[in-house]
Design a protein around this motif. Structure first.
Motif, PDB file in Angstrom:
ATOM      1  N   LEU A  48      15.394  23.937  -8.421  1.00  0.00           N
ATOM      2  CA  LEU A  48      15.544  23.082  -7.214  1.00  0.00           C
ATOM      3  C   LEU A  48      16.763  23.554  -6.408  1.00  0.00           C
ATOM      4  O   LEU A  48      16.760  23.594  -5.175  1.00  0.00           O
ATOM      5  CB  LEU A  48      15.699  21.610  -7.618  1.00  0.00           C
ATOM      6  N   LEU A  49      17.818  23.973  -7.145  1.00  0.00           N
ATOM      7  CA  LEU A  49      19.002  24.487  -6.407  1.00  0.00           C
ATOM      8  C   LEU A  49      18.622  25.778  -5.669  1.00  0.00           C
ATOM      9  O   LEU A  49      19.007  26.008  -4.514  1.00  0.00           O
ATOM     10  CB  LEU A  49      20.130  24.780  -7.404  1.00  0.00           C
ATOM     11  N   GLN A  50      17.788  26.616  -6.332  1.00  0.00           N
ATOM     12  CA  GLN A  50      17.370  27.852  -5.646  1.00  0.00           C
ATOM     13  C   GLN A  50      16.630  27.505  -4.361  1.00  0.00           C
ATOM     14  O   GLN A  50      16.730  28.213  -3.353  1.00  0.00           O
ATOM     15  CB  GLN A  50      16.414  28.652  -6.547  1.00  0.00           C
ATOM     16  N   TYR A  51      15.880  26.350  -4.394  1.00  0.00           N
ATOM     17  CA  TYR A  51      15.121  25.936  -3.192  1.00  0.00           C
ATOM     18  C   TYR A  51      16.101  25.661  -2.046  1.00  0.00           C
ATOM     19  O   TYR A  51      15.897  26.070  -0.907  1.00  0.00           O
ATOM     20  CB  TYR A  51      14.308  24.678  -3.527  1.00  0.00           C
ATOM     21  N   LEU A  52      17.246  25.008  -2.402  1.00  0.00           N
ATOM     22  CA  LEU A  52      18.200  24.623  -1.340  1.00  0.00           C
ATOM     23  C   LEU A  52      18.736  25.857  -0.619  1.00  0.00           C
ATOM     24  O   LEU A  52      18.987  25.846   0.590  1.00  0.00           O
ATOM     25  CB  LEU A  52      19.371  23.833  -1.952  1.00  0.00           C
ATOM     26  N   THR A  53      18.923  26.969  -1.374  1.00  0.00           N
ATOM     27  CA  THR A  53      19.535  28.150  -0.699  1.00  0.00           C
ATOM     28  C   THR A  53      18.465  29.168  -0.293  1.00  0.00           C
ATOM     29  O   THR A  53      18.755  30.089   0.465  1.00  0.00           O
ATOM     30  CB  THR A  53      20.470  28.888  -1.684  1.00  0.00           C
ATOM     31  N   GLY A  54      17.215  29.002  -0.838  1.00  0.00           N
ATOM     32  CA  GLY A  54      16.250  30.100  -0.638  1.00  0.00           C
ATOM     33  C   GLY A  54      15.212  29.832   0.421  1.00  0.00           C
ATOM     34  O   GLY A  54      14.503  30.734   0.846  1.00  0.00           O
ATOM     35  N   VAL A  55      15.076  28.562   0.910  1.00  0.00           N
ATOM     36  CA  VAL A  55      13.927  28.261   1.803  1.00  0.00           C
ATOM     37  C   VAL A  55      14.434  27.870   3.186  1.00  0.00           C
ATOM     38  O   VAL A  55      15.337  27.038   3.335  1.00  0.00           O
ATOM     39  CB  VAL A  55      13.090  27.095   1.199  1.00  0.00           C
ATOM     40  N   TYR A  56      13.908  28.562   4.221  1.00  0.00           N
ATOM     41  CA  TYR A  56      14.276  28.235   5.622  1.00  0.00           C
ATOM     42  C   TYR A  56      13.677  26.880   6.013  1.00  0.00           C
ATOM     43  O   TYR A  56      12.533  26.586   5.648  1.00  0.00           O
ATOM     44  CB  TYR A  56      13.718  29.286   6.588  1.00  0.00           C
ATOM     45  N   VAL A  57      14.447  26.060   6.751  1.00  0.00           N
ATOM     46  CA  VAL A  57      13.893  24.792   7.283  1.00  0.00           C
ATOM     47  C   VAL A  57      13.310  25.116   8.666  1.00  0.00           C
ATOM     48  O   VAL A  57      13.971  25.760   9.496  1.00  0.00           O
ATOM     49  CB  VAL A  57      15.021  23.735   7.420  1.00  0.00           C
ATOM     50  N   LEU A  58      12.030  24.702   8.871  1.00  0.00           N
ATOM     51  CA  LEU A  58      11.361  25.015  10.162  1.00  0.00           C
ATOM     52  C   LEU A  58      11.029  23.715  10.871  1.00  0.00           C
ATOM     53  O   LEU A  58      10.880  22.653  10.247  1.00  0.00           O
ATOM     54  CB  LEU A  58      10.070  25.812   9.876  1.00  0.00           C
ATOM     55  N   GLN A  59      10.897  23.784  12.205  1.00  0.00           N
ATOM     56  CA  GLN A  59      10.702  22.557  12.992  1.00  0.00           C
ATOM     57  C   GLN A  59       9.276  22.043  12.838  1.00  0.00           C
ATOM     58  O   GLN A  59       8.311  22.829  12.883  1.00  0.00           O
ATOM     59  CB  GLN A  59      10.991  22.832  14.476  1.00  0.00           C
ATOM     60  N   GLU A  60       9.152  20.744  12.648  1.00  0.00           N
ATOM     61  CA  GLU A  60       7.841  20.119  12.436  1.00  0.00           C
ATOM     62  C   GLU A  60       6.920  20.392  13.625  1.00  0.00           C
ATOM     63  O   GLU A  60       5.777  20.834  13.467  1.00  0.00           O
ATOM     64  CB  GLU A  60       8.041  18.613  12.257  1.00  0.00           C
TER      65      GLU A  60
END
Lengths: 599, 409, 667
Positions: free
Chosen positions: A178-190
């Protein structure tokens, strides 16, 4: 004849230029406002779609060891120096995320000040929508996290909860992922996601194939400016939300970030020396000669050897199916006899600390990881290398001697013959295996080198069981949020036994129940002392049983800078705690706010 | 146009067309023989090869229950094809590739799988295989070799030459890749070959006519210079003028910061970068031509008509012009041949100077098993050479009446 | 036995043919055996037999079969008796002896051979190529070290390397220590430790990062003119102008952002409006700061007190006419710290004081806010200055920042290295136990370049020979058939020839190469592939020559007398173009070597397990940046030279033969 020729030449020149008439009114990049990167982009960009991993576009490539947040941003930024997660879109302090008591839910709040390039605010719904769309079209995020994350839910406008997949007892399958998710996944606009899904009415292949040339919404400081087969350039968005006091408090200093495309390492190195590249991610043999001998204004993160921060350890694995290697004395003796300084000099030209400076353990030489175990407790187990007499004594004491006088020792009657292998053409690894073979010969074990082609090598060393290679090489996981636990698991966890095509670790198929218990306990222990005890015990088991032994420390990405135009790059000991990741990966981006023009 | 020439013309065109067809077929088949020419798709390796038990369901069923009969074989053949590709795309043959494979992000996911999902559900297979099928259809590979051939020809006519099959460049069309590079290669090669050819012939003629110092010193020197291999001259010029003296930029077609535009600043920069690759090709082209020209000129100078015209009292200048016109003829065929080999030579000079021409694109395509681009580029070169030799046959007929006569026997 | 057979048995041609044929089989066979290819062994026998028979040139068909068989038998017999390798050397010895004798005999008798060795070009080319071939064959006999052995460091300079440890031991052994008073020992020692070039680097570094003129700090943009070795100060006003314009661009950007945002404000959604307003406020703030900074710069400049950071550190008398006294100095240092180099160098405060020879009282600097150079500039200088002390020198700086060094203690011991050795103690290299001599230095893996170069030249020649012979054989075959038979066959064969010319040869080689798995890409396979793809131009020229020979009288005569097609080709046509075939063979060998080199430098060449070739050496030099990062000329220059020399000598032989066979071309 002369006149005709010069006419032809001129026409040809004009023809070539018209074929390139200026693209979208982009202007030339002023040298003192542009930072040139090197060593990442080797071909022209295919697309700018943050959802797909088929873009061949280095500024927008996300991976757990620290995504590049110059155009698209992640919730947190990983800093490999101290292992901390620094907030970017997320609000609060370093490592400010909140676990629930059973560690099955992770709550993160979004910064108020954050907004997109179209000024719409960044909300928790954007994070949830990114996850939902990733699950539908099953892109890279799906591959990496589907087995560990159940769902990502927007509780309100600015808080998001990540629900972990649970095992039978109700605990999280793997909380560190889950920590890897925080640093590994770009947040994109809905909004943007809905637009692209509608445009291709949900067809996964079409969405992944979309190159998003025109319609892109991003939250990072830089946007796409120009790209052809020679150059990829990003321009600063002066409306970037990050200039707000709650984040960086200023705009990044360079107006443009560009990356020239060269034919190979060689041409890029010539450009780096000529000052056409400012920050270069490239292995340069004898990098210190660039300033000591050539007198160029080039420097690395550290001014003395090993010059860079090492984040991965190429390791030699013992195959437990080889009878001779089931004896711990043989394993330890070989490891003691290997001349590691020769490996470091030949493979890394001294760009890696020796095992005398940083004694061997399961940890990287970064302060964050070295602080996680008790050095005193393992001091007597740590061998330095090239200890021929010590290895011979160990073998004699274990009763493994040369009975039939052929110069080689026997174990229960059979001569000890081993093969040391790595892929053909990987010259630094081949040199390392050659030195391991010499160590064996020096202490009376008949070790020979064998270099199969990589295509064959990769199918055998990852097999569930194999008797082809006795000693072979691969590197465990590098520096990422889940390390060092991910590395301990890769070195010692028996969960990979019997798994065909296993790229995760324990390729020698060694098993130890106590090690498995420790590996299971670490993710869920939060108390620092307890964690330190667990890591110390894991190191002790690793150094006594020697299922494998690391041959050298090696940086995962190299970092050298040319100070002809820009200076003020992060340097070891400058107190800014910015990792040397070429001003791009993870918290390395902070460097963009500290560099300045030379004059 | 007399009857004879028309018959000769018809025969010539017929052979031209047959050679063209054969060239297209060969350009199609040969690159595809490259070991395991692969499909450019990101896939999760261990998911795909896990056995049915591990996955917990029969993968053939998951493939597409409603599809036609024989779905199991379909799945297994796809699996074998990927196993071969996986074997080849990750091939780290030498240090450079090794570093590129380990450090370049887009490939690192393909090669060493740090993180992998152990056994995802059925839907993953269905979407993954359908995506794989669309790519297969897009590359025309579902119809076997013949289907692919037809697809290849179809795409020649619509001018896209199909899509690149390398993991880094899919879905760019081959024609876009070629159009990026062809202008640079033409502007580098054609002037270089012409100038080399011209200077060579000039030197040969002067050596034959003046002898003395030209023949004794300059001729052997140019012979030695042209013996230097193409990469040798490129490296020597790069080191002396590019790195040490810094008179010219060491590589690239123009400065990194420049955006291509129709301005003098850009053109002057392109010309400045142009010098080293250009002269590295010219200096080694001179010697070869000079030798041929020298021997031809000597033959002609000793021919009877020269003596006869001298006796007639025709001025030396005029005689010399006739002699060299005749001596020039065989050199013209040499010119056609060297255009073909130019791309091969360009491959080396462009890689060392990082000049973005077809040579560099070809080198990248070959090292990434991108067989579609290799076919496209090879076809372009073949057509260029064919047209050049076809035209030269005609020019030849006009220049030398003797040849025209010979064409009728 | 018929009269002429008995007489033929005595002619030297027969034995010369057999021996040369056997030698070729041994040479090619030996390589085939090492790389384990039975097929290529057969090819070697075929080539050996044909060349042997051609030279022996027996009158009748049966004769040539017998001679061919004899050649093969002799080579196998010898390899059985003396064991593979030894038979090879023996044969080479036999062949050279026989060849020498026969050449002498031939020169005396046959006219063309005499001419051949009279043409200067041929002789020069022949000597160069035979030197290369003989050294490739015989040098490894004397220097039996393994060419692939790695001595250690990468790209060592050419020279003799001796173990310092052993030199030290011999330094204490009185018999080997001798007193020598070398006149310029001091200068050479200094030149070696801190050469003039390095001194100028240190000087430029000082000028660039900071310069020390008895207490004042001269800042970097004080232009240092290398050739006149003088410092010319940058024009004061234009420096202020650049500083002001830098702020001006910030103001311009801010205005543009404000205007854009104003425009976006109307059509923005409710939620976006707040963010846009905040962004406008930020931009206005930036603008205000820039304007203030400009005013401050101008104000400081006007009142003469504030000298732009590049000025602040200059000698006051020269520019402002004010005699800078001490109290300005610490303030200048603070200003310098804020304005120019805020980043803290790794140097500690006392190191700086000791370096500058000043004491820093100012608290601001003392408590860690040291200023000095950014990055590692200071560390390099400290290292260099330590070197000065080690060789008993002191660095002094004269008023205008010019560095100079004075001898402090002339014949004192070099104490820092703790060797109780006198400056006049010498020992000879021969007395040192372990010395290694690298005449051409080492390559990227530390291998001895000279040995590697010679063995690689041998391997490349082998490839060239193989490729040349295959290409000439194919070219000859196709050329003769197409030329002589004509009609339908001629059309088909010329069609094939067209195809091969149209498909670029180089691309063809790369594609075929890719089809062969890397491990089998040995020397023999590489030669075969190059040979198979480069025969076209020979076939084309042979065809055109045969067409002109086709309707000659003697050919028509043998056609009338019913000779078979093959007999006509072999006896009536082939001898006429024999001279051309030899020249074509030489050119094919040279183009084969070039093709292998071209392939290897792109990484597509043969694999290394048969040892290195010239192309592979270039590839490794390119991969490890021999000419880019470590400018190790010895790693690539000799290789290019050898390749050029080989193809130059072959071309020279070719032009030489050209003159012999076409008298008109003679000089």
């Amino acid at each position: 004849m002369k006149k005709l020729l010069s006419l032809v030449l001129a026409v040809a020149m004009l023809l070539s230029v018209t074929a390139f008439a200026g693209a979208e009114g982009a202007q030339d990049l002023p040298r003192n406002e542009t930072v040139y990167m090197g060593g990442y982009q080797w071909g022209s960009v295919v697309g700018w779609n943050p959802l797909s991993s088929n873009n061949n576009c280095y500024p927008i490539s996300a991976n757990p060891r620290g995504s590049r947040s110059v155009m698209f941003e992640t919730l947190y930024m990983y800093n490999m120096l101290d292992g901390g997660l620094y907030p970017l879109l997320a609000d609060g302090e370093v490592n400010g995320y909140v676990w629930n008591d059973t560690m099955t839910e992770l709550t993160v709040t979004i910064k108020e000040a954050a907004y997109w390039s179209d000024f719409e605010p960044v909300t928790a719904n954007d994070v949830a929508a990114t996850w939902k769309v990733s699950m539908d079209i099953q892109n890279g995020n799906y591959n990496n996290f589907a087995a560990y994350i159940d769902d990502v839910v927007a509780v309100d406008e600015h808080t998001v909860v990540i629900k972990a997949k649970q095992n039978e007892e109700g605990g999280p399958v793997n909380p560190l992922q889950l920590l890897q998710y925080l640093t590994g996944v770009y947040v994109l606009q809905e909004g943007w996601l809905n637009r692209i899904v509608e445009k291709h009415n949900g067809d996964a292949a079409a969405i992944l194939g979309d190159t998003c040339e025109d319609d892109i919404v991003f939250s990072g400081p830089y946007g796409k400016y120009f790209a052809n087969d020679q150059l990829v350039a990003l321009v600063r968005n002066d409306d970037y939300w990050g200039q707000d006091a709650s984040m960086w408090g200023q705009l990044p200093v360079p107006k443009y970030i560009a990356h020239g495309i060269y034919s190979d390492n060689d041409a890029a190195l010539v450009a780096f020396k000529a000052g056409d590249i400012d920050v270069n991610q490239q292995f340069i043999a004898n990098v210190q000669n660039l300033w000591l001998v050539d007198g160029l204004p080039i420097s690395t993160y550290m001014s003395e050897a090993p010059y860079g921060i090492c984040a991965t350890m190429p390791t030699a694995w013992y195959n437990m199916e080889t009878p001779a290697l089931q004896n711990v004395a043989v394993r330890k003796a070989i490891a003691m006899a290997v001349d590691y300084d020769n490996i470091i000099a030949n493979a890394m030209t001294n760009q890696s600390p020796s095992f005398a400076d940083v004694p061997r353990s399961v940890m990287n030489p970064t302060d964050g990881e070295q602080a996680l175990f008790d050095h005193e407790a393992v001091k007597d187990l740590q061998w330095v290398g090239n200890d021929i007499e010590g290895a011979k004594a160990l073998l004699d004491e274990a009763g493994i001697v040369d009975t039939d006088g052929d110069g080689y020792r026997e174990l229960n009657g059979a001569k000890i013959e081993l093969k040391a292998c790595c892929p053909n053409g990987w010259t630094d690894w081949q040199a390392a295996m050659q030195i391991v073979a010499e160590a064996g010969q020096n202490i009376g074990l008949d070790i020979q080198t064998f270099y199969p082609e990589y295509s064959v090598y990769q199918t055998i060393f990852t097999a569930a069981s194999q008797t082809e290679y006795d000693i072979f090489m691969w590197s465990p996981a590098g520096a990422q949020p889940a390390s060092p636990w991910a590395r301990v698991r890769a070195l010692m966890s028996s969960e990979f036994l019997g798994q065909d095509n296993n790229w995760n670790g324990n390729f020698g198929h060694w098993s130890n129940e106590r090690a498995d218990e420790i590996i299971a306990a670490i993710p869920t222990t939060t108390d620092a002392e307890e964690l330190k005890a667990l890591y110390t015990e894991a190191t002790q088991i690793y150094l006594t049983e020697v299922p494998s032994f690391s041959l050298m420390y090696r940086p995962e990405s190299f970092h050298a800078v040319n100070e002809s135009v820009w200076t003020g790059y992060p340097v070891a000991g400058d107190g800014l705690n910015i990792p040397p990741t070429n001003l791009s990966e993870g918290y390395g981006v902070a460097g963009l706010y500290h560099i300045r023009n030379v004059d | 146009m007399s009857k004879g020439t028309r018959k000769y013309l018809k025969k010539k065109i017929l052979w031209f067309l047959i050679t063209l067809v054969a060239a297209v077929l060969l350009n199609f088949f040969l690159p595809r023989l490259m070991r395991g020419a692969g499909t450019p798709m990101r896939f999760d390796w261990d998911v795909m090869v896990a056995t049915n038990e591990e996955v917990g369901f029969d993968r053939a069923e998951a493939y597409n229950p409603s599809a036609e009969e024989g779905k199991k074989e379909k799945w297994d053949s796809t699996y074998d094809r990927i196993a071969k590709e996986m074997g080849t795309t990750g091939e780290g043959e030498n240090q450079v590739k090794h570093d590129k494979v380990r450090s370049d992000d887009s490939i690192i996911n393909l090669v060493n799988k740090q993180v992998s999902s152990s056994n995802p559900d059925e839907t993953y297979y269905r979407t993954w295989v359908s995506t794989y099928d669309t790519i297969e259809k897009e590359l025309g590979r579902d119809g076997g070799m013949l289907g692919e051939l037809w697809h290849f020809i179809e795409h020649i006519f619509d001018g896209t030459f199909g899509k690149s099959t390398s993991t880094n460049r899919y879905p760019k069309t081959v024609s876009s890749i070629i159009s990026e590079g062809i202008v640079w290669t033409i502007c580098l090669q054609i002037p270089a070959i012409l100038l080399g050819w011209l200077l060579g012939n000039l030197l040969g003629a002067v050596a034959a006519y003046k002898r003395k110092v030209w023949d004794k010193a300059v001729m052997p020197a140019s012979l030695f210079v042209s013996a230097i291999p193409a990469f040798g001259s490129a490296v020597i010029l790069l080191v002396i003028f590019g790195i040490n003296l810094r008179w010219f930029p060491p590589n690239r077609a123009y400065d990194p910061g420049l955006i291509p535009a129709f301005s003098w600043k850009f053109i002057s920069n392109v010309l400045w970068h142009y010098q080293l690759p250009f002269w590295s090709i010219v200096i080694i082209a001179i010697g070869g031509q000079a030798v041929g020209m020298r021997s031809m000129s000597i033959y002609e100078l000793n021919a009877d008509y020269v003596k006869y015209s001298r006796f007639l009292g025709i001025k030396d200048g005029r005689i010399v012009r006739y002699v060299f016109r005749n001596a020039m003829l065989p050199q013209v065929t040499g010119l056609a041949m060297s255009i073909g080999t130019s791309i091969g030579g360009a491959l080396v000079a462009e890689t060392i100077f990082s000049y973005p021409g077809l040579g560099m694109k070809m080198y990248a395509a070959i090292s990434e098993n991108d067989y579609n681009t290799v076919s496209g580029i090879a076809l372009i070169i073949t057509i260029m050479v064919l047209i050049a030799s076809f035209l030269l046959d005609f020019i030849y007929a006009f220049i030398d009446p003797r040849v025209k006569a010979a064409q009728f026997d | 036995m018929k009269e002429e057979t008995r007489e033929y048995l005595h002619s030297p041609k027969l034995y010369l043919g057999i021996l040369i044929g056997a030698a070729i089989i041994a040479l090619l066979g030996n390589a085939a055996i090492t790389s384990g290819h039975i097929a290529s062994l057969l090819v070697a026998c075929l080539i050996g037999a044909t060349v042997g028979t051609a030279i022996a040139n027996p009158a009748s068909w049966i004769g040539s079969i017998v001679v061919g068989a004899a050649v093969v038998v002799v080579s196998f017999l010898l390899s059985l008796i003396f064991g593979g390798a030894l038979s090879f050397w023996l044969i080479v010895g036999l062949v050279l002896g026989a060849l020498g004798g026969v050449i002498a005999h031939y020169i005396r008798t046959s006219h063309t051979m005499m001419n051949v060795f009279h043409s200067p070009r041929f002789v020069v080319g022949f000597t160069i190529i035979s030197i290369i071939v003989l050294s490739a064959v015989f040098y490894p006999m004397f220097d039996t070290r393994d060419p692939m052995y790695s001595y250690g460091d990468m790209f060592l300079k050419p020279g003799t390397y001796f173990s310092i440890y052993d030199a030290n031991i011999s330094a204490f052994n009185s018999t080997t220590v001798h007193r020598v008073l070398k006149p310029d020992a001091e200068e050479t020692r200094h030149e070696n430790y801190l050469p003039e070039s390095q001194l100028s680097v240190v000087e430029r570094y000082l000028a660039r990062k900071y310069a020390i003129t008895n207490g004042y700090i001269v800042v970097s943009d004080y232009e240092y003119d290398a050739d006149s070795k003088k410092y010319s100060p940058r024009d004061m006003n234009n420096f202020l102008a650049t500083k002001l314009s830098a702020q001006q661009t910030i103001i311009g950007d801010a205005d543009k952002t404000i205007a854009d945002n104003q425009a976006k404000l109307e059509k923005a959604s409710e939620r976006a409006r707040a963010n846009i307003e905040k962004n406008i406020v930020n931009a206005e703030q930036r603008k205000a700061n820039a304007i203030a900074a400009q005013a401050e710069l101008q104000e400081k400049f006007n009142n003469g007190y504030f000298i732009m950071d590049s000025e602040a550190m200059r000698n006051w008398e020269e520019y402002t006419g004010i005699n800078a006294s001490n109290e300005y100095r610490s303030e200048l240092l603070v200003l310098w710290g804020e304005e120019y180099d805020p980043v803290i160098a790794a140097a500690s405060v006392d190191e700086i004081e000791e370096m500058l020879g000043i004491t820093i009282e100012d608290e601001n600097i003392k408590n860690g806010k040291t200023f000095f150079t950014s990055q590692n500039g200071f560390n390099f200088l400290v290292d260099d200055l330590k070197t000065f002390e080690r060789i008993g020198r002191a660095l002094t700086i004269d008023p205008n920042g010019k560095m100079s060094y004075t001898q402090v203690n002339s014949n004192s011991k070099i104490d820092p290295i703790e060797l109780d050795v006198n400056l006049t103690d010498y020992t000879s290299v021969s007395e040192v136990a372990n010395t290694v001599n690298f005449p051409l230095g080492t390559d990227n893996n530390g291998r001895d370049m000279l040995l590697l170069l010679i063995t690689a030249a041998g391997k490349s020649l082998l490839i060239g020979l193989l490729a040349g012979s295959i290409a000439t054989f194919l070219g000859l075959l196709v050329g003769l058939l197409a030329g002589y038979v004509g009609g339908k066959l001629d059309d088909i064969l010329s069609f094939i020839m067209n195809i091969f010319t149209v498909i670029p040869g180089f691309v063809l080689i790369i594609i075929i190469y890719n089809m062969v798995d890397k491990s089998q890409r040995g020397i023999v396979m590489c030669g075969a592939i190059i040979g198979v793809t480069s025969w076209v131009w020979t076939a084309r020229s042979v065809r055109s020559q045969v067409i002109s020979l086709r309707n000659r009288d003697h050919v028509n005569l043998s056609k009338l007398s019913g000779h078979s097609l093959m007999r006509i080709i072999l006896t009536d046509i082939l001898p006429y173009i024999a001279s051309y075939v030899v020249m074509a063979f030489i050119l094919q060998v040279s183009s084969g070597i070039l093709a292998e080199a071209q392939l290897s430098i792109l990484g597509l060449g043969p694999s290394m397990n048969d040892g290195s070739t010239l192309g592979l050496m270039m590839n490794w030099a390119k991969l490890f940046g021999a000419y880019t990062s470590s400018n190790a000329w010895w790693a690539y220059f000799p290789v290019i030279g050898t390749i050029a020399l080989i193809s130059f000598s072959l071309n020279l032989m070719n032009t030489g033969l050209d003159q012999v066979f076409n008298p008109t071309l003679r000089d």
